[in-house]
Design a protein around this motif. Sequence first.
Motif, PDB file in Angstrom:
ATOM      1  N   TYR A 333      97.732 -14.910  35.062  1.00 18.07           N
ATOM      2  CA  TYR A 333      96.568 -14.535  35.711  1.00 18.07           C
ATOM      3  C   TYR A 333      96.550 -13.101  36.244  1.00 18.07           C
ATOM      4  CZ  TYR A 333      92.632 -14.764  39.252  1.00 18.07           C
ATOM      5  OH  TYR A 333      91.531 -14.689  39.808  1.00 18.07           O
ATOM      6  N   GLU A 334      97.584 -12.874  36.771  1.00 19.59           N
ATOM      7  CA  GLU A 334      97.820 -11.530  37.355  1.00 19.59           C
ATOM      8  C   GLU A 334      97.641 -10.213  36.418  1.00 19.59           C
ATOM      9  OE1 GLU A 334     100.931  -8.805  40.149  1.00 19.59           O
ATOM     10  OE2 GLU A 334     101.239 -10.973  39.884  1.00 19.59           O
ATOM     11  N   LEU A 335      98.127 -10.461  35.210  1.00 16.64           N
ATOM     12  CA  LEU A 335      98.179  -9.650  34.102  1.00 16.64           C
ATOM     13  C   LEU A 335      96.811  -9.661  33.225  1.00 16.64           C
ATOM     14  CD1 LEU A 335     101.623  -9.617  32.930  1.00 16.64           C
ATOM     15  CD2 LEU A 335     100.830  -7.892  34.483  1.00 16.64           C
ATOM     16  N   GLY A 336      96.003 -10.631  33.532  1.00 17.50           N
ATOM     17  CA  GLY A 336      94.656 -10.512  32.816  1.00 17.50           C
ATOM     18  C   GLY A 336      94.571 -11.452  31.571  1.00 17.50           C
ATOM     19  N   TRP A 337      95.703 -12.333  31.307  1.00 20.14           N
ATOM     20  CA  TRP A 337      95.499 -13.161  30.012  1.00 20.14           C
ATOM     21  C   TRP A 337      94.827 -14.177  30.395  1.00 20.14           C
ATOM     22  CZ3 TRP A 337      97.102 -11.462  25.316  1.00 20.14           C
ATOM     23  CH2 TRP A 337      97.798 -10.562  25.431  1.00 20.14           C
ATOM     24  N   VAL A 338      94.771 -14.815  31.475  1.00 20.81           N
ATOM     25  CA  VAL A 338      93.635 -15.895  31.904  1.00 20.81           C
ATOM     26  C   VAL A 338      92.702 -15.804  33.031  1.00 20.81           C
ATOM     27  CG1 VAL A 338      95.381 -17.690  31.049  1.00 20.81           C
ATOM     28  CG2 VAL A 338      95.216 -17.061  33.446  1.00 20.81           C
ATOM     29  N   THR A 339      91.625 -16.017  33.078  1.00 25.38           N
ATOM     30  CA  THR A 339      90.692 -15.934  34.313  1.00 25.38           C
ATOM     31  C   THR A 339      90.049 -17.373  34.494  1.00 25.38           C
ATOM     32  OG1 THR A 339      89.025 -14.518  35.212  1.00 25.38           O
ATOM     33  CG2 THR A 339      88.812 -15.224  32.740  1.00 25.38           C
ATOM     34  N   VAL A 340      89.040 -17.444  35.405  1.00 21.38           N
ATOM     35  CA  VAL A 340      88.290 -18.609  35.631  1.00 21.38           C
ATOM     36  C   VAL A 340      86.786 -18.281  35.473  1.00 21.38           C
ATOM     37  CG1 VAL A 340      87.612 -20.503  37.298  1.00 21.38           C
ATOM     38  CG2 VAL A 340      90.206 -19.484  37.009  1.00 21.38           C
ATOM     39  N   ASP A 341      85.952 -18.999  34.822  1.00 23.34           N
ATOM     40  CA  ASP A 341      84.520 -18.414  34.487  1.00 23.34           C
ATOM     41  C   ASP A 341      83.644 -19.127  35.541  1.00 23.34           C
ATOM     42  OD1 ASP A 341      83.921 -21.286  34.185  1.00 23.34           O
ATOM     43  OD2 ASP A 341      83.803 -21.090  31.787  1.00 23.34           O
ATOM     44  N   GLN A 342      82.331 -18.881  35.762  1.00 22.76           N
ATOM     45  CA  GLN A 342      81.680 -19.231  36.798  1.00 22.76           C
ATOM     46  C   GLN A 342      81.302 -20.858  36.970  1.00 22.76           C
ATOM     47  OE1 GLN A 342      80.960 -17.849  33.956  1.00 22.76           O
ATOM     48  NE2 GLN A 342      78.460 -18.077  33.347  1.00 22.76           N
ATOM     49  N   HIS A 343      81.853 -21.505  35.850  1.00 23.04           N
ATOM     50  CA  HIS A 343      81.609 -22.881  36.006  1.00 23.04           C
ATOM     51  C   HIS A 343      83.171 -23.516  36.381  1.00 23.04           C
ATOM     52  CE1 HIS A 343      78.051 -22.380  34.032  1.00 23.04           C
ATOM     53  NE2 HIS A 343      78.486 -22.160  33.283  1.00 23.04           N
ATOM     54  N   GLY A 344      84.206 -22.589  36.673  1.00 22.55           N
ATOM     55  CA  GLY A 344      85.296 -23.289  37.187  1.00 22.55           C
ATOM     56  C   GLY A 344      86.525 -23.578  36.162  1.00 22.55           C
ATOM     57  N   ILE A 345      86.030 -23.047  34.772  1.00 21.76           N
ATOM     58  CA  ILE A 345      86.619 -23.472  33.655  1.00 21.76           C
ATOM     59  C   ILE A 345      87.946 -22.243  33.325  1.00 21.76           C
ATOM     60  CG2 ILE A 345      86.925 -24.238  31.124  1.00 21.76           C
ATOM     61  CD1 ILE A 345      85.706 -26.141  33.398  1.00 21.76           C
ATOM     62  N   VAL A 346      88.911 -22.454  32.916  1.00 22.99           N
ATOM     63  CA  VAL A 346      89.789 -21.538  32.705  1.00 22.99           C
ATOM     64  C   VAL A 346      89.866 -21.169  31.282  1.00 22.99           C
ATOM     65  CG1 VAL A 346      92.652 -21.188  32.305  1.00 22.99           C
ATOM     66  CG2 VAL A 346      91.728 -22.770  34.281  1.00 22.99           C
ATOM     67  N   GLN A 347      89.746 -19.535  31.220  1.00 23.41           N
ATOM     68  CA  GLN A 347      89.492 -18.952  30.075  1.00 23.41           C
ATOM     69  C   GLN A 347      90.694 -18.232  29.544  1.00 23.41           C
ATOM     70  OE1 GLN A 347      86.637 -19.921  28.124  1.00 23.41           O
ATOM     71  NE2 GLN A 347      85.900 -21.043  29.731  1.00 23.41           N
ATOM     72  N   THR A 348      91.205 -18.172  28.348  1.00 24.35           N
ATOM     73  CA  THR A 348      92.279 -17.312  28.051  1.00 24.35           C
ATOM     74  C   THR A 348      92.061 -16.041  26.757  1.00 24.35           C
ATOM     75  OG1 THR A 348      93.033 -18.595  26.088  1.00 24.35           O
ATOM     76  CG2 THR A 348      93.660 -19.206  28.431  1.00 24.35           C
ATOM     77  N   PHE A 382      86.942 -14.968  41.944  1.00 27.57           N
ATOM     78  CA  PHE A 382      87.042 -15.125  40.424  1.00 27.57           C
ATOM     79  C   PHE A 382      86.217 -14.054  39.504  1.00 27.57           C
ATOM     80  CE2 PHE A 382      88.850 -19.250  41.784  1.00 27.57           C
ATOM     81  CZ  PHE A 382      90.116 -19.153  41.166  1.00 27.57           C
ATOM     82  N   ALA A 383      84.974 -13.849  39.986  1.00 23.04           N
ATOM     83  CA  ALA A 383      84.075 -12.965  39.312  1.00 23.04           C
ATOM     84  C   ALA A 383      84.630 -11.761  39.252  1.00 23.04           C
ATOM     85  CB  ALA A 383      82.538 -12.930  39.931  1.00 23.04           C
ATOM     86  N   TRP A 384      85.076 -11.020  40.196  1.00 26.12           N
ATOM     87  CA  TRP A 384      85.820  -9.783  40.524  1.00 26.12           C
ATOM     88  C   TRP A 384      87.081  -9.518  39.313  1.00 26.12           C
ATOM     89  CZ3 TRP A 384      90.839  -8.651  41.010  1.00 26.12           C
ATOM     90  CH2 TRP A 384      90.943  -7.098  41.369  1.00 26.12           C
ATOM     91  N   HIS A 385      87.926 -10.882  39.403  1.00 24.45           N
ATOM     92  CA  HIS A 385      88.830 -10.898  38.390  1.00 24.45           C
ATOM     93  C   HIS A 385      88.352 -10.662  36.886  1.00 24.45           C
ATOM     94  CE1 HIS A 385      92.087 -12.821  36.117  1.00 24.45           C
ATOM     95  NE2 HIS A 385      92.886 -12.038  36.691  1.00 24.45           N
ATOM     96  N   ARG A 386      87.261 -11.611  36.659  1.00 26.04           N
ATOM     97  CA  ARG A 386      86.653 -11.514  35.048  1.00 26.04           C
ATOM     98  C   ARG A 386      86.306 -10.219  34.767  1.00 26.04           C
ATOM     99  NH1 ARG A 386      84.307 -16.316  37.491  1.00 26.04           N
ATOM    100  NH2 ARG A 386      82.093 -15.341  37.419  1.00 26.04           N
ATOM    101  N   MET A 387      85.755  -9.496  35.889  1.00 25.27           N
ATOM    102  CA  MET A 387      85.081  -8.220  35.274  1.00 25.27           C
ATOM    103  C   MET A 387      86.134  -7.061  35.282  1.00 25.27           C
ATOM    104  SD  MET A 387      81.369  -8.365  37.335  1.00 25.27           S
ATOM    105  CE  MET A 387      82.092  -8.578  38.828  1.00 25.27           C
TER     106      MET A 387
END
Length: 397
Positions: A333-348, A382-387
């Motif tokens: 997560y910290e390195l940006g290999w995974v995140t969480v979308d606006q629906h709360g689902i983990v994306q990789t 989470f939105a900040w992390h995604r962007m």
Amino acid sequence: MNLVLESAGGRAAGADRPRNHQYVPALRLLLTRLRDQQAVLLSALVASTRVSGLSEAERTLVKGPRKLAEVDDIEQLRLEITSAQGRVGLPTGASKEGNNRKRIQLRLDVPGYGLDDAAQLAADLAAPSAVTTGQPVKAYGLPEAKDLLDALIGVEIRTVAGRPNTVLEVRVAHVLVKTDRSPDGQVVDIGEVQRGLDKLAEHGSVRVTVDELGHRSAFVGAVLATLPGARFTGSPAEVTFDEPSGDEVAEDLHFGELDAVAKVKVRTEQAKLRKLLARGATSAVCALCGDQYPLTFLIAAHIKKRAICTDQERRDLLHVAMLACSFGCDSLYELGWVTVDQHGIVQTRSGDSFPEGIFRNRLLHLQGRGCAAHSVDSEPYFAWHRMTVFAPSDSQV
């Protein structure tokens, strides 16, 4: 800028001691404090009236420039300056050296001080700084610059303009800082950060300007803003600091005691924050993979990087942080290999191109899982992390 040290000499009528009898310790102390100010010694020369007719080359004791921050042995430099004085003004072939406590002139370049700032420099040199004494700043209990920078190694911090800076390495007197323009790092004097800490501790605020914080004021300001209770305010920007009260410290378990900032990567007092997120339980679920672990194997991870959170966001502990396991989820997560979308689902990131193995399997295991930490309140983080962290780049997939 010139600094003159008067000569040592005989005892004047009615005086208890010889003139400037502490010449040697005074010179040693001045050089030490000038080093703390990151001064550059351009030259040192004898400035007594008796040898004023000699050329400057004949009166020169030490040639520069010498960056005092890179001088490990101040006593050796002091010896260079004093021992060279004995031959100045002597006739050729003289067998006996003369006085080595002469009136001398140090020509200096001191960051943050101009030609009109001689009085201010004199005042600053007269008062021992936290760096000179080797003691931490007492006002507000702030950490020393080196400890704070050590805690920030590898952590991306943002200047008031939003530009990323990352501390790559901390050395004896310098820190190596990565920027967009200098990916391999630029050298910044630790003394600039220490002076910023001193001013912040003394006044409660400091302007993010070259005059106030030196030539790397943007970076220094970003470092100061990582302190608990510190934040950017106003225009032109200032870093302001409010010492947390006892109630605020109790509420803001993320920081614990202020002196702990340098020991916990300025991120979290892990034991207390883990306990808070786990609601006091001795084990809890990793928010990303969903597996249950004892708290020892869980990390209180910031959803949005702590360094650029506002003071209010830093205190939103139940929503700005989550529990992530140390078996890969925290790093991914910290390195940006995974995140969480606006629906709360983990994306990789796509792992299809990777050969079979633990890394690929881990990504496939996380893809599509529900994140236990996602909620309406945590979604902005989470939105900040995604962007900003997860945003895909071809070079990383």
